[in-house]
Write an enzyme that holds these catalytic residues in place. Structure first.
Site, PDB file in Angstrom:
ATOM      1  N   SER A 182     -14.668   1.844 -11.254  1.00  0.00           N
ATOM      2  CA  SER A 182     -14.951   1.175  -9.982  1.00  0.00           C
ATOM      3  C   SER A 182     -14.065   1.778  -8.909  1.00  0.00           C
ATOM      4  O   SER A 182     -13.077   2.454  -9.199  1.00  0.00           O
ATOM      5  CB  SER A 182     -14.680  -0.333 -10.075  1.00  0.00           C
ATOM      6  OG  SER A 182     -13.281  -0.604 -10.016  1.00  0.00           O
ATOM      7  N   TYR A 184     -12.124   0.121  -6.977  1.00  0.00           N
ATOM      8  CA  TYR A 184     -10.797  -0.502  -7.112  1.00  0.00           C
ATOM      9  C   TYR A 184      -9.973   0.202  -8.183  1.00  0.00           C
ATOM     10  O   TYR A 184      -8.823   0.599  -7.945  1.00  0.00           O
ATOM     11  CB  TYR A 184     -10.922  -1.988  -7.460  1.00  0.00           C
ATOM     12  CG  TYR A 184      -9.664  -2.510  -8.119  1.00  0.00           C
ATOM     13  CD1 TYR A 184      -8.481  -2.632  -7.392  1.00  0.00           C
ATOM     14  CD2 TYR A 184      -9.632  -2.813  -9.486  1.00  0.00           C
ATOM     15  CE1 TYR A 184      -7.305  -3.052  -8.008  1.00  0.00           C
ATOM     16  CE2 TYR A 184      -8.470  -3.245 -10.094  1.00  0.00           C
ATOM     17  CZ  TYR A 184      -7.309  -3.358  -9.350  1.00  0.00           C
ATOM     18  OH  TYR A 184      -6.137  -3.757  -9.959  1.00  0.00           O
TER      19      TYR A 184
END
Length: 386
Positions: A182, A184
């Site tokens: 991801s 993040y």
């Protein structure tokens, strides 16, 4: 000298600052811009627990624990001038850096959130690292919570940090490759690389603490007073899978396991995560650059669901575990193995099992059942909303 705990308004950062303050006479400064509260509200969610404002928390810490050495500073770590003033004023001997936009799903919403997540997370870390160097504070022990998510899901046992690479008859130790899934997690992969570079360029002692999925709602220091409670998110964007399953149980829904659910994920209790960070902050600073896998053990998704069902029964909740078609492209039988000897040496032993943590979680959620039920659209999977 002092100890800075960034992200001091957050789920892990606040109880970490509180524990450190109760174990030392040094000044402990919790730093945060309180943006997590805004991000959660932005996606229509809320903390199950009532989260007191920082000033109220500090007052409670002093009244309950006599922690007169704990204070709070509000500010944005992406603002370089703020960071320089912060470091110049407090001259920390230790920085525990837990501040970040921590949600993979939030970072995946769109390009704007992806850009924000990566800018926010990496800019804050770079500002702190360069600020320490420019202020002549390169002896400061810099401890950052990155994530076990930087590893992805390789088929071989995950080491604590680097790996041995062989090519053309030669071999060397290299950093583990960024296999994040991801925007993040990739921000934390970049952070991990920047931490290594900061150590090489500034000769700064670095502890890269790769935090697993963290469960639980209380530590010893937060139990005596509701004003000391940390936040507890249970929604799709900011609540981890164990907390969302627990919310389903409290709201009267079955626990939905995607496919076989035999894939294992790394977990650590809030108690064990906070204890490790406190010990690293207050212990002797290790020379060099050290990676810790902050995980007590991997747990299969189906085992997690069954454990929640069993603990829920002790709270007189009749919960079923159901298997639904997996909408994700993933190996449902992946058996993650992850080395954690170095981290277990820090905490000595596991303090809270998964069942212990879930018992706390269910007790908290049952006390706030109205909040859970009124926000069930924020955590129910599509399989239960069709």
């Amino acid at each position: 000298m002092s100890i800075l705990v960034t992200g001091g308004d957050g789920y892990i950062g606040w109880p970490t600052a509180l524990r450190i303050a109760t174990r030392t006479d040094e000044r402990v400064i919790a730093v945060d811009n309180c943006a997590r509260r805004e991000w959660v509200a932005e996606v229509g969610a809320t903390s199950a627990t009532s989260v007191a404002d920082p000033e109220t928390r500090i007052e409670a810490a002093r009244e309950v624990h006599g922690a007169a050495n704990l204070s709070f500073v509000e500010g944005d770590l992406t603002d370089r001038e703020f960071v320089l003033r912060l470091l110049d004023t407090h001259e920390p001997s230790v920085v525990v850096h837990t501040a970040a936009q921590p949600s993979a799903p939030y970072s995946q919403i769109n390009g704007e959130r992806a850009n924000f997540t990566q800018h926010n997370n990496m800019q804050a870390t770079r500002n702190l690292l360069f600020g320490l160097s420019e202020q002549g504070l390169t002896d400061t022990h810099f401890i950052e919570t990155t994530t076990t998510g930087v590893y992805g899901a390789p088929e071989f046992p995950i080491p604590e940090g680097g790996a041995t690479m062989e090519h053309a008859g030669e071999q060397d130790e290299v950093p583990f490759p960024a296999m994040a899934g991801s925007w993040y997690h990739l921000s934390k992969s970049h952070d991990a690389a920047n931490l290594r570079l900061a150590h090489d360029q500034f000769d700064m002692p670095i502890s890269d603490v790769r935090t697993a999925i963290t469960y639980g709602t209380e530590i010893e220091e937060t139990r005596p007073d509701d004003r000391l409670a940390t936040r507890f998110d249970f929604d799709y964007y900011f609540g981890v899978v164990a907390h969302r399953f627990a919310a389903q149980a409290v709201a009267g829904y079955p626990l939905t396991v995607y496919g076989k659910g035999e894939q294992r994920k790394p977990f650590v209790s809030l108690e064990d995560a906070v204890e490790g960070l406190a010990r690293l902050a207050l212990g002797e600073t290790a020379d060099g650059h050290t990676v810790y896998n902050q995980v007590t053990r991997p747990i299969a998704i189906v085992e997690m669901a069954e454990t929640i069902r069993e603990v829920a029964a002790e709270h007189e909740l009749d919960v079923e575990v159901t298997h639904v078609e997996n909408p994700r492209d993933e190996d449902e039988t992946h058996q993650m193995e992850i080395d954690n000897d170095r981290y277990m040496d820090v905490i000595d032993e596991q303090r809270a099992t998964f069942a212990d943590g879930i018992d706390d979680v269910l007790e908290t959620l049952l006390a706030h059942r109205e909040t859970i039920v009124s926000h069930e659209d924020r955590f129910l999977p599509d399989a239960l909303q069709e």
